[in-house]
Scaffold this motif. Structure first.
Motif, mmCIF file in Angstrom:
data_model
loop_
_atom_site.group_PDB
_atom_site.id
_atom_site.type_symbol
_atom_site.label_atom_id
_atom_site.label_comp_id
_atom_site.label_asym_id
_atom_site.label_seq_id
_atom_site.Cartn_x
_atom_site.Cartn_y
_atom_site.Cartn_z
ATOM 1 N N ILE A 193 0.836 -1.203 0.000
ATOM 2 C CA ILE A 193 0.000 0.000 0.000
ATOM 3 C C ILE A 193 0.870 1.251 0.000
ATOM 4 O O ILE A 193 0.588 2.212 -0.723
ATOM 5 C CB ILE A 193 -0.991 -0.034 1.176
ATOM 6 C CG1 ILE A 193 -2.039 -1.125 0.911
ATOM 7 C CG2 ILE A 193 -1.651 1.317 1.400
ATOM 8 C CD1 ILE A 193 -2.896 -1.490 2.104
ATOM 9 N N THR A 194 1.942 1.236 0.769
ATOM 10 C CA THR A 194 2.886 2.358 0.744
ATOM 11 C C THR A 194 3.476 2.513 -0.647
ATOM 12 O O THR A 194 3.580 3.637 -1.167
ATOM 13 C CB THR A 194 4.000 2.155 1.791
ATOM 14 O OG1 THR A 194 3.402 2.045 3.083
ATOM 15 C CG2 THR A 194 4.987 3.305 1.773
ATOM 16 N N GLY A 195 3.842 1.406 -1.265
ATOM 17 C CA GLY A 195 4.339 1.450 -2.645
ATOM 18 C C GLY A 195 3.320 2.044 -3.590
ATOM 19 O O GLY A 195 3.660 2.815 -4.494
ATOM 20 N N GLY A 196 2.051 1.695 -3.408
ATOM 21 C CA GLY A 196 0.990 2.254 -4.246
ATOM 22 C C GLY A 196 0.854 3.754 -4.077
ATOM 23 O O GLY A 196 0.659 4.488 -5.051
ATOM 24 N N LEU A 197 0.985 4.219 -2.838
ATOM 25 C CA LEU A 197 0.904 5.664 -2.596
ATOM 26 C C LEU A 197 2.096 6.393 -3.215
ATOM 27 O O LEU A 197 1.925 7.455 -3.836
ATOM 28 C CB LEU A 197 0.808 5.940 -1.101
ATOM 29 C CG LEU A 197 -0.484 5.453 -0.423
ATOM 30 C CD1 LEU A 197 -0.388 5.599 1.089
ATOM 31 C CD2 LEU A 197 -1.706 6.181 -0.976
ATOM 32 N N VAL A 198 3.277 5.828 -3.075
ATOM 33 C CA VAL A 198 4.463 6.422 -3.707
ATOM 34 C C VAL A 198 4.280 6.447 -5.225
ATOM 35 O O VAL A 198 4.540 7.463 -5.876
ATOM 36 C CB VAL A 198 5.747 5.657 -3.317
ATOM 37 C CG1 VAL A 198 6.941 6.092 -4.167
ATOM 38 C CG2 VAL A 198 6.050 5.838 -1.840
ATOM 39 N N ALA A 199 3.803 5.343 -5.773
ATOM 40 C CA ALA A 199 3.586 5.276 -7.222
ATOM 41 C C ALA A 199 2.527 6.274 -7.674
ATOM 42 O O ALA A 199 2.642 6.849 -8.763
ATOM 43 C CB ALA A 199 3.181 3.858 -7.622
ATOM 44 N N GLY A 200 1.515 6.511 -6.860
ATOM 45 C CA GLY A 200 0.506 7.509 -7.190
ATOM 46 C C GLY A 200 1.114 8.898 -7.301
ATOM 47 O O GLY A 200 0.783 9.665 -8.215
ATOM 48 N N LEU A 201 2.025 9.213 -6.390
ATOM 49 C CA LEU A 201 2.722 10.504 -6.450
ATOM 50 C C LEU A 201 3.624 10.579 -7.682
ATOM 51 O O LEU A 201 3.655 11.598 -8.375
ATOM 52 C CB LEU A 201 3.535 10.716 -5.176
ATOM 53 C CG LEU A 201 2.741 10.858 -3.883
ATOM 54 C CD1 LEU A 201 3.671 10.839 -2.676
ATOM 55 C CD2 LEU A 201 1.891 12.112 -3.894
ATOM 56 N N VAL A 202 4.343 9.496 -7.952
ATOM 57 C CA VAL A 202 5.255 9.471 -9.101
ATOM 58 C C VAL A 202 4.486 9.625 -10.404
ATOM 59 O O VAL A 202 4.851 10.440 -11.261
ATOM 60 C CB VAL A 202 6.099 8.177 -9.111
ATOM 61 C CG1 VAL A 202 6.841 7.999 -10.433
ATOM 62 C CG2 VAL A 202 7.088 8.174 -7.948
ATOM 63 N N THR A 203 3.413 8.872 -10.569
ATOM 64 C CA THR A 203 2.682 8.947 -11.838
ATOM 65 C C THR A 203 1.992 10.294 -12.010
ATOM 66 O O THR A 203 1.903 10.796 -13.132
ATOM 67 C CB THR A 203 1.659 7.805 -11.982
ATOM 68 O OG1 THR A 203 0.787 7.793 -10.865
ATOM 69 C CG2 THR A 203 2.353 6.462 -12.116
ATOM 70 N N THR A 204 1.530 10.883 -10.914
ATOM 71 C CA THR A 204 0.956 12.221 -11.012
ATOM 72 C C THR A 204 2.018 13.210 -11.489
ATOM 73 O O THR A 204 1.761 14.029 -12.380
ATOM 74 C CB THR A 204 0.361 12.667 -9.662
ATOM 75 O OG1 THR A 204 -0.727 11.790 -9.345
ATOM 76 C CG2 THR A 204 -0.140 14.098 -9.719
ATOM 77 N N ALA A 205 3.208 13.128 -10.905
ATOM 78 C CA ALA A 205 4.298 14.017 -11.321
ATOM 79 C C ALA A 205 4.658 13.807 -12.787
ATOM 80 O O ALA A 205 4.873 14.777 -13.526
ATOM 81 C CB ALA A 205 5.521 13.797 -10.437
ATOM 82 N N VAL A 206 4.683 12.565 -13.228
ATOM 83 C CA VAL A 206 4.995 12.267 -14.633
ATOM 84 C C VAL A 206 3.915 12.824 -15.550
ATOM 85 O O VAL A 206 4.221 13.422 -16.590
ATOM 86 C CB VAL A 206 5.187 10.748 -14.842
ATOM 87 C CG1 VAL A 206 5.197 10.381 -16.318
ATOM 88 C CG2 VAL A 206 6.474 10.276 -14.160
ATOM 89 N N MET A 207 2.647 12.666 -15.176
ATOM 90 C CA MET A 207 1.570 13.180 -16.026
ATOM 91 C C MET A 207 1.609 14.705 -16.106
ATOM 92 O O MET A 207 1.451 15.273 -17.193
ATOM 93 C CB MET A 207 0.209 12.686 -15.526
ATOM 94 C CG MET A 207 -0.044 11.233 -15.829
ATOM 95 S SD MET A 207 -1.721 10.670 -15.449
ATOM 96 C CE MET A 207 -1.685 10.615 -13.655
ATOM 97 N N VAL A 208 1.825 15.362 -14.981
ATOM 98 C CA VAL A 208 1.894 16.830 -14.983
ATOM 99 C C VAL A 208 3.081 17.289 -15.833
ATOM 100 O O VAL A 208 2.940 18.165 -16.692
ATOM 101 C CB VAL A 208 1.973 17.390 -13.546
ATOM 102 C CG1 VAL A 208 2.313 18.870 -13.549
ATOM 103 C CG2 VAL A 208 0.665 17.143 -12.809
ATOM 104 N N ALA A 209 4.238 16.710 -15.594
ATOM 105 C CA ALA A 209 5.436 17.091 -16.359
ATOM 106 C C ALA A 209 5.258 16.778 -17.840
ATOM 107 O O ALA A 209 5.641 17.583 -18.702
ATOM 108 C CB ALA A 209 6.664 16.373 -15.814
ATOM 109 N N GLY A 210 4.652 15.648 -18.133
ATOM 110 C CA GLY A 210 4.420 15.269 -19.524
ATOM 111 C C GLY A 210 3.500 16.232 -20.245
ATOM 112 O O GLY A 210 3.738 16.587 -21.403
ATOM 113 N N ARG A 211 2.450 16.671 -19.572
ATOM 114 C CA ARG A 211 1.537 17.651 -20.184
ATOM 115 C C ARG A 211 2.224 18.992 -20.368
ATOM 116 O O ARG A 211 2.119 19.614 -21.417
ATOM 117 C CB ARG A 211 0.291 17.841 -19.314
ATOM 118 C CG ARG A 211 -0.758 16.790 -19.472
ATOM 119 C CD ARG A 211 -2.088 17.203 -18.859
ATOM 120 N NE ARG A 211 -1.999 17.804 -17.543
ATOM 121 C CZ ARG A 211 -1.963 17.146 -16.398
ATOM 122 N NH1 ARG A 211 -1.989 15.834 -16.402
ATOM 123 N NH2 ARG A 211 -1.904 17.787 -15.243
#
Length: 154
Positions: A8-26
């Motif tokens: 679950i901690t990994g999922g939360l970290v991954a949620g932050l990472v993917t959000t950052a990637v999507m924002v940066a990508g846009r």
């Protein structure tokens, strides 16, 4: 750390990472309209949230949903790991991320009206969505494995 807490901690970290990637990508133009923006539009369509809590509030609701889904889907990783103990965490992430993409984005999201469907989205947007799901699951699996490294995987 206990395996489910680690996942679950990994999922939360991954949620932050993917959000950052999507924002940066846009922002850089490397990604098209990302799934989180589709979800914000959908939330507004069904609840008129932008008129009530604004763009930032609607985005915050979507982000909380994204983190919750990340944690919930991550909770399945210890069971998957027990079923296929010989696979690396990265490979489990690639497979699990691909399955989540097919089920959630290929199947459920178009039915709910969150997305237009992957054929209509076109290969670039569909590929971006798949890649983000794979990134999500790989980061989740790697972080979970690292946090639970002192426990046997089988």
């Amino acid at each position: 750390m206990q395996k489910y807490k680690a996942a679950i901690t990994g999922g939360l970290v991954a949620g932050l990472v993917t959000t950052a990637v999507m924002v940066a990508g846009r922002k850089t133009g490397l990604l098209t309209k990302t799934l989180d923006r589709d979800a914000v539009d959908w939330i507004d369509d069904v609840s008129n949230s932008r008129a009530v809590i604004g763009e930032a509030g609607t985005s915050a609701v979507e982000f909380a949903n994204h983190l919750g889904a990340s944690a919930a889907f991550a909770a399945a990783l210890p069971t998957i790991r027990r079923v296929v103990p010989s696979l690396s965490p990265a490979m489990i992430g690639v497979i699990y991320g691909s399955v989540l993409y097919v089920v959630n984005i290929g199947g459920i999201a178009p039915v709910l009206g969150i997305t237009e469907g992957e054929v209509q989205a076109g290969p670039r947007k569909a590929g971006e969505r798949w890649a983000i799901h794979v990134l999500q699951a790989v980061v989740t699996a790697l972080v979970a494995e690292r946090l639970a490294f002192d426990e046997p995987t089988a």
